[in-house]
Design a protein around this motif. Structure first.
Motif, PDB file in Angstrom:
ATOM      1  N   ALA A 121     -27.306 -23.643  27.812  1.00  9.38           N
ATOM      2  CA  ALA A 121     -26.728 -24.120  26.558  1.00  9.38           C
ATOM      3  C   ALA A 121     -27.777 -24.674  25.599  1.00  9.38           C
ATOM      4  O   ALA A 121     -28.774 -25.266  26.005  1.00  9.38           O
ATOM      5  N   ASP A 122     -27.523 -24.451  24.299  1.00 11.07           N
ATOM      6  CA  ASP A 122     -28.298 -25.145  23.271  1.00 11.07           C
ATOM      7  C   ASP A 122     -27.735 -26.547  23.098  1.00 11.07           C
ATOM      8  O   ASP A 122     -28.468 -27.511  22.987  1.00 11.07           O
ATOM      9  N   ARG A 123     -26.421 -26.616  23.037  1.00 14.27           N
ATOM     10  CA  ARG A 123     -25.764 -27.911  22.899  1.00 14.27           C
ATOM     11  C   ARG A 123     -24.551 -27.967  23.822  1.00 14.27           C
ATOM     12  O   ARG A 123     -23.964 -26.940  24.156  1.00 14.27           O
ATOM     13  N   ILE A 124     -24.201 -29.172  24.185  1.00 11.50           N
ATOM     14  CA  ILE A 124     -23.081 -29.367  25.098  1.00 11.50           C
ATOM     15  C   ILE A 124     -22.107 -30.378  24.501  1.00 11.50           C
ATOM     16  O   ILE A 124     -22.536 -31.393  23.937  1.00 11.50           O
ATOM     17  N   THR A 125     -20.809 -30.059  24.590  1.00  7.74           N
ATOM     18  CA  THR A 125     -19.784 -31.040  24.241  1.00  7.74           C
ATOM     19  C   THR A 125     -19.071 -31.425  25.530  1.00  7.74           C
ATOM     20  O   THR A 125     -18.647 -30.548  26.281  1.00  7.74           O
ATOM     21  N   VAL A 126     -18.977 -32.719  25.776  1.00  9.29           N
ATOM     22  CA  VAL A 126     -18.283 -33.180  26.979  1.00  9.29           C
ATOM     23  C   VAL A 126     -16.907 -33.690  26.590  1.00  9.29           C
ATOM     24  O   VAL A 126     -16.789 -34.579  25.740  1.00  9.29           O
ATOM     25  N   LEU A 127     -15.888 -33.083  27.177  1.00  9.54           N
ATOM     26  CA  LEU A 127     -14.522 -33.551  26.942  1.00  9.54           C
ATOM     27  C   LEU A 127     -14.070 -34.381  28.121  1.00  9.54           C
ATOM     28  O   LEU A 127     -14.431 -34.112  29.268  1.00  9.54           O
ATOM     29  N   LEU A 131     -20.557 -20.967  11.960  1.00 11.10           N
ATOM     30  CA  LEU A 131     -19.745 -19.786  12.202  1.00 11.10           C
ATOM     31  C   LEU A 131     -18.327 -20.212  12.586  1.00 11.10           C
ATOM     32  O   LEU A 131     -17.340 -19.635  12.161  1.00 11.10           O
ATOM     33  N   LEU A 132     -18.280 -21.255  13.412  1.00 12.92           N
ATOM     34  CA  LEU A 132     -16.976 -21.764  13.854  1.00 12.92           C
ATOM     35  C   LEU A 132     -16.907 -23.248  13.545  1.00 12.92           C
ATOM     36  O   LEU A 132     -17.834 -23.996  13.855  1.00 12.92           O
ATOM     37  N   GLU A 133     -15.836 -23.636  12.903  1.00 13.97           N
ATOM     38  CA  GLU A 133     -15.654 -25.043  12.641  1.00 13.97           C
ATOM     39  C   GLU A 133     -14.239 -25.465  13.012  1.00 13.97           C
ATOM     40  O   GLU A 133     -13.271 -24.965  12.452  1.00 13.97           O
ATOM     41  N   VAL A 134     -14.156 -26.314  14.014  1.00 15.14           N
ATOM     42  CA  VAL A 134     -12.868 -26.806  14.460  1.00 15.14           C
ATOM     43  C   VAL A 134     -12.715 -28.211  13.901  1.00 15.14           C
ATOM     44  O   VAL A 134     -13.582 -29.063  14.114  1.00 15.14           O
ATOM     45  N   ARG A 135     -11.637 -28.443  13.136  1.00 18.32           N
ATOM     46  CA  ARG A 135     -11.462 -29.742  12.471  1.00 18.32           C
ATOM     47  C   ARG A 135     -10.268 -30.494  13.040  1.00 18.32           C
ATOM     48  O   ARG A 135      -9.121 -30.150  12.749  1.00 18.32           O
ATOM     49  N   GLY A 136     -10.593 -31.447  13.866  1.00 18.77           N
ATOM     50  CA  GLY A 136      -9.587 -32.396  14.359  1.00 18.77           C
ATOM     51  C   GLY A 136      -8.341 -31.766  14.946  1.00 18.77           C
ATOM     52  O   GLY A 136      -7.228 -32.112  14.562  1.00 18.77           O
ATOM     53  N   VAL A 137      -8.496 -30.834  15.906  1.00 13.93           N
ATOM     54  CA  VAL A 137      -7.296 -30.215  16.470  1.00 13.93           C
ATOM     55  C   VAL A 137      -6.680 -31.084  17.572  1.00 13.93           C
ATOM     56  O   VAL A 137      -7.372 -31.775  18.314  1.00 13.93           O
ATOM     57  N   ASP A 188      -7.410 -34.709  18.634  1.00 14.19           N
ATOM     58  CA  ASP A 188      -8.292 -34.837  17.483  1.00 14.19           C
ATOM     59  C   ASP A 188      -9.745 -34.444  17.817  1.00 14.19           C
ATOM     60  O   ASP A 188     -10.670 -35.215  17.591  1.00 14.19           O
ATOM     61  N   VAL A 189      -9.941 -33.257  18.343  1.00 16.14           N
ATOM     62  CA  VAL A 189     -11.290 -32.795  18.705  1.00 16.14           C
ATOM     63  C   VAL A 189     -11.854 -31.916  17.596  1.00 16.14           C
ATOM     64  O   VAL A 189     -11.167 -31.038  17.083  1.00 16.14           O
ATOM     65  N   SER A 190     -13.105 -32.187  17.220  1.00 14.27           N
ATOM     66  CA  SER A 190     -13.795 -31.361  16.238  1.00 14.27           C
ATOM     67  C   SER A 190     -15.016 -30.726  16.894  1.00 14.27           C
ATOM     68  O   SER A 190     -15.549 -31.244  17.884  1.00 14.27           O
ATOM     69  N   LEU A 191     -15.440 -29.612  16.324  1.00 13.53           N
ATOM     70  CA  LEU A 191     -16.579 -28.905  16.902  1.00 13.53           C
ATOM     71  C   LEU A 191     -17.134 -27.988  15.830  1.00 13.53           C
ATOM     72  O   LEU A 191     -16.380 -27.362  15.091  1.00 13.53           O
ATOM     73  N   SER A 192     -18.460 -27.939  15.719  1.00 13.69           N
ATOM     74  CA  SER A 192     -18.997 -26.923  14.820  1.00 13.69           C
ATOM     75  C   SER A 192     -20.107 -26.167  15.537  1.00 13.69           C
ATOM     76  O   SER A 192     -20.941 -26.749  16.226  1.00 13.69           O
ATOM     77  N   VAL A 193     -20.042 -24.863  15.434  1.00 17.26           N
ATOM     78  CA  VAL A 193     -20.983 -23.997  16.143  1.00 17.26           C
ATOM     79  C   VAL A 193     -21.762 -23.176  15.127  1.00 17.26           C
ATOM     80  O   VAL A 193     -21.169 -22.493  14.284  1.00 17.26           O
ATOM     81  N   GLU A 194     -23.096 -23.272  15.205  1.00 17.31           N
ATOM     82  CA  GLU A 194     -23.948 -22.545  14.261  1.00 17.31           C
ATOM     83  C   GLU A 194     -24.123 -21.101  14.728  1.00 17.31           C
ATOM     84  O   GLU A 194     -24.041 -20.824  15.927  1.00 17.31           O
TER      85      GLU A 194
END
Lengths: 312, 252
Positions: free
Chosen positions: B214-220, B3-9, B21-27
Motif C-alpha cells: 500500500a501507498d496509504r492505509i485507512t484503518v476502520l 480519482l475517487l472521493e468518498v464524502r461522509g458516507v 460518516d467515513v470519507s476517503l480520497s484516492v489519487e
C-alpha cells in the motif's frame, strides 16, 4: 470430438430430410413427424431460457397457444392466407411474451417460476372462457391453405408438403438460435446462468438482458405455436395449459438442458411415446414420468449428455 | 484531482450504523488499503463504493462525477471494477470463456446477436493478453470451478481487468489463501499497480499483504476512521495497536 459432432449433425439432418420415405415403415405417419419438429422447436425455444440462461420459464405454453389462436382467428375471420396467419401468430405471441417478460424480469427464483405459471394460466382461462371468440372448450377449427407464389403453388394441405415446410422453418429457427447462443449476447445469458452477481459487476444490466432473452424465446415458441395450429387445423385451450408448459420443460430435461439439440431429442421421445402409448393405455403419462425420474436420477445432463460423454 | 472521493458516507441497517460518516480520497495511481478488525465495516464501505449498496447518507464522487445514485453495472462502464471476498466467477465455463465474456461486455458488444470474424479475433487477442498477464495460459481450456482457489481468484481479477478499469476494487484478495498463494497474489497486485499504473483500493485482513503493497492505509474500527497514513505511520500508531490487540492472531 468435432468430427464426431459433424457426423451426428449430418445424420440428424439426413434423418429429418428423408422422413416421408421411412416414417410409415417405422410405424408412424408424416403428421407425427411434423408434430415432433413443431413441439421440438417449442422445447428448443423454452430451453433458451431454462437450460442456457438458467431461467425457470414454466409458462411458455401461453405464447405457444396465443400464437396458434391468433393464426386461426386471422385465417378464419380476416385473411384466408397461411403466410398472413403465420405472421399474425408470431407477432401476437411475441408481443405477449415481450409484455409479460417485462413484468417478470425483476423477479428471481421461485417467484419468477410461479409468476410465469400464473401469467400462463391467465391466458388459459381467457381462451377457456371467452366462448364468443375462442370457441371455449370446443376449441377453434380452421383450415390451412396452399401458398400461391403466382408462378406455382405450395400445396400445404398435403401432409408431406407441410412436413417439408415445417422442416424449413424449423431449420431456419434452429440456425438462428444456434447463432444467438454463440453471439456476445448469448454469452451474457450463460454468464447470468452461471453467476448473476458477477454478470452485473462486469457491467451487464441483467434485468434488461433477461427481458430480451424472454422475448426472443417467446418469438420462437410463437413460431412453433402457429405451425402447431396449422398442423392440426385446430387449437383448443389445453394448448395454453400450464401442463403443456411443463411438458416443454420436461422434454428439455429428458433430452438434455445443456446441449443445444437435447430438447429436440426429448420432444421426439415424448411425442412418439404419447402417440404410441396413449393408444395402449390411458396412463401413458406414468411412463413418461418414469423416464423423467430415471433421467433426473442417473443422467443429470439428459440423454444428449450420454452421447456427449461417449465422445469426451 | 482525486480519482475517487468518498464524502461522509453512512450505512445504516435498521438501528445499526455499520459505517458512520467515513470519507476517503484516492489519487490516480495510488494503492489504498482499507484495514480494520472484524466487523469494522470494511466490506460495507466497499460495497457502497462499488454500488452494491446505496449509502444512507453521504456522496461518492468518481472522476469528478457524483455516482452515489448510479447503478452498479453502469459504474463498471464508467471504469470501476471489483472482485469479491468470495470469488465470483462462471464456474462451469472455461477460463477462456470467462475472460471472453468479460472482454465482449467491456468492448460494448453485449447486445450483439452476431460477432464478425474480426471481432472474434480481437476478443481472443485480448483474452490471450489477460491469460498471459495472469499466468493462466496453462488453464485456459479448463472449467474455472475445477481450478485451485488462487487461480480462480486470479481469473476473477483478470475479468475485472478486462473491463479496462481506471479504479480496481479488491475485496480481501488473499482471503482463504495459503502462504504461497497469498504471496503470488501480492506479487500480481504489485505488478498491476507498479507496472500497469492501476489505481487500486483494497480491503484486506492479512497484514503481510498490506504493508508491502500500500501507498496509504485507512484503518476502520466500529464503522469509523481510526487512523490514516503511510504503512510506516500505521505500523507505529498507538491507536491501531490498541484496536487490533487480542484480535491479531485470528486474522492472519
Amino acid at each position: 470430438m468435432n468430427t464426431r459432432n459433424l457426423v451426428l449433425g449430418a445424420l440428424l439432418w439426413l434423418l429429418l430430410l428423408t422422413v416421408p420415405l421411412w416414417v410409415v415403415a417405422a410405424g408412424g405417419y408424416t403428421d407425427l413427424a411434423s408434430r415432433v419438429l413443431v413441439i421440438g422447436l417449442a422445447a428448443l425455444a423454452t430451453n433458451l431460457l431454462v437450460g442456457h440462461s438458467g431461467v425457470m420459464a414454466f409458462g411458455h405454453a401461453a405464447y405457444f397457444g396465443i400464437s396458434a389462436y391468433a393464426t386461426g382467428l386471422v385465417m378464419k375471420h380476416l385473411v384466408p392466407s397461411t403466410p398472413v396467419g403465420l405472421l399474425a401468430g408470431i407477432v401476437v405471441g411475441t408481443a405477449g411474451g415481450a409484455v409479460i417478460g417485462y413484468l417478470l424480469a425483476r423477479l428471481r427464483g421461485i417467484y419468477f417460476a410461479l409468476a410465469t405459471i400464473a401469467f400462463g394460466q391467465v391466458f388459459f382461462f381467457i381462451a377457456f372462457r371467452w366462448n364468443a371468440v375462442t370457441g371455449g372448450d370446443n376449441g377453434l377449427t380452421f383450415q390451412r391453405l396452399p401458398i400461391d407464389f403466382g408462378l406455382g403453388q405450395l400445396n400445404l394441405t398435403s401432409s408431406t408438403v407441410y412436413y417439408y415446410f415445417v422442416l424449413a422453418v424449423f431449420a431456419l429457427c434452429a440456425a438462428l438460435m444456434a447463432v444467438l447462443l454463440r453471439s456476445p449476447f448469448g454469452h451474457t445469458l450463460l454468464a447470468m446462468r452461471e453467476n448473476e452477481r458477477r454478470a452485473r459487476f462486469l457491467g451487464i444490466p441483467v434485468n434488461r438482458h433477461l427481458w430480451i432473452a424472454y422475448t426472443v424465446s417467446c418469438l420462437f415458441v410463437s413460431v412453433a405455436g402457429a405451425l402447431y395450429g396449422l398442423l392440426n387445423n385446430f387449437v383448443n385451450p389445453h394448448d395454453l395449459h400450464w401442463t403443456q408448459s411443463g411438458d416443454f420443460v420436461l422434454m428439455a430435461v429428458i433430452g438434455g438442458m445443456r446441449s443445444f439439440w437435447g430438447p429436440l431429442l426429448g420432444a421426439a421421445i415424448f411425442v412418439v411415446a404419447q402417440d404410441s402409448l396413449s393408444s395402449i393405455t390411458d396412463n401413458w403419462m406414468f411412463y413418461i414420468g418414469l423416464i423423467f425420474v430415471l433421467v433426473v436420477l442417473f443422467l443429470p445432463r439428459g440423454i444428449a449428455g450420454l452421447l456427449q460423454r461417449r465422445t469426451a | 484531482m482525486s480519482l475517487l472521493e468518498v464524502r461522509g458516507v453512512t450505512q445504516r441497517f435498521g438501528e445499526l450504523a455499520a459505517v458512520k460518516d467515513v470519507s476517503l480520497s484516492v489519487e490516480p495511481g495510488e494503492l489504498h488499503a482499507i484495514i480494520g478488525p472484524n466487523g469494522a465495516g470494511k466490506t460495507t464501505f466497499f460495497n457502497m463504493i462499488s454500488g452494491f449498496h446505496q449509502p444512507t447518507a453521504g456522496h461518492i464522487v468518481f472522476d469528478g462525477v457524483d455516482v452515489t445514485a448510479v447503478a452498479a453495472n453502469q459504474r463498471v462502464a464508467m471504469g470501476m471494477a471489483r472482485t469479491f471476498q468470495i470469488t465470483e466467477v462462471f464456474p462451469e465455463l472455461t477460463v477462456r470463456q470467462n475472460l471472453g465474456i468479460a472482454v465482449e461486455v467491456a468492448e460494448g458488444q453485449r447486445l450483439k446477436f452476431f460477432a464478425t470474424r474480426a471481432q472474434r479475433a480481437a476478443t481472443q487477442a485480448r483474452v490471450d493478453e489477460l491469460l498471459e498477464l495472469g499466468a493462466l495460459g496453462a488453464h485456459a481450456e479448463r472449467h474455472v470451478g475445477e481450478l485451485a482457489h488462487g487461480d480462480q481468484r486470479t481469473t476473477e481479477i483478470m475479468m475485472a481487468l478486462a473491463t479496462r478499469p481506471r479504479l480496481l476494487l479488491l475485496d480481501e484478495p488473499a482471503a482463504g489463501m495459503g502462504t504461497k498463494e497469498t504471496f503470488d497474489t501480492a506479487v500480481l497486485i504489485r505488478r498491476l499497480h507498479r507496472k500497469h499504473k492501476l489505481t487500486i483500493v483494497l480491503v484486506e485482513h492479512d497484514m503481510r499483504v498490506i504493508f508491502n503493497l500500500a501507498d496509504r492505509i485507512t484503518v476502520l474500527s466500529e464503522g469509523e476512521v481510526l487512523d490514516r497514513g503511510t504503512p510506516d505511520e500505521i505500523a507505529a500508531s498507538e491507536k491501531v495497536k490498541v484496536a487490533y490487540l487480542g484480535e491479531k492472531r485470528e486474522g492472519s
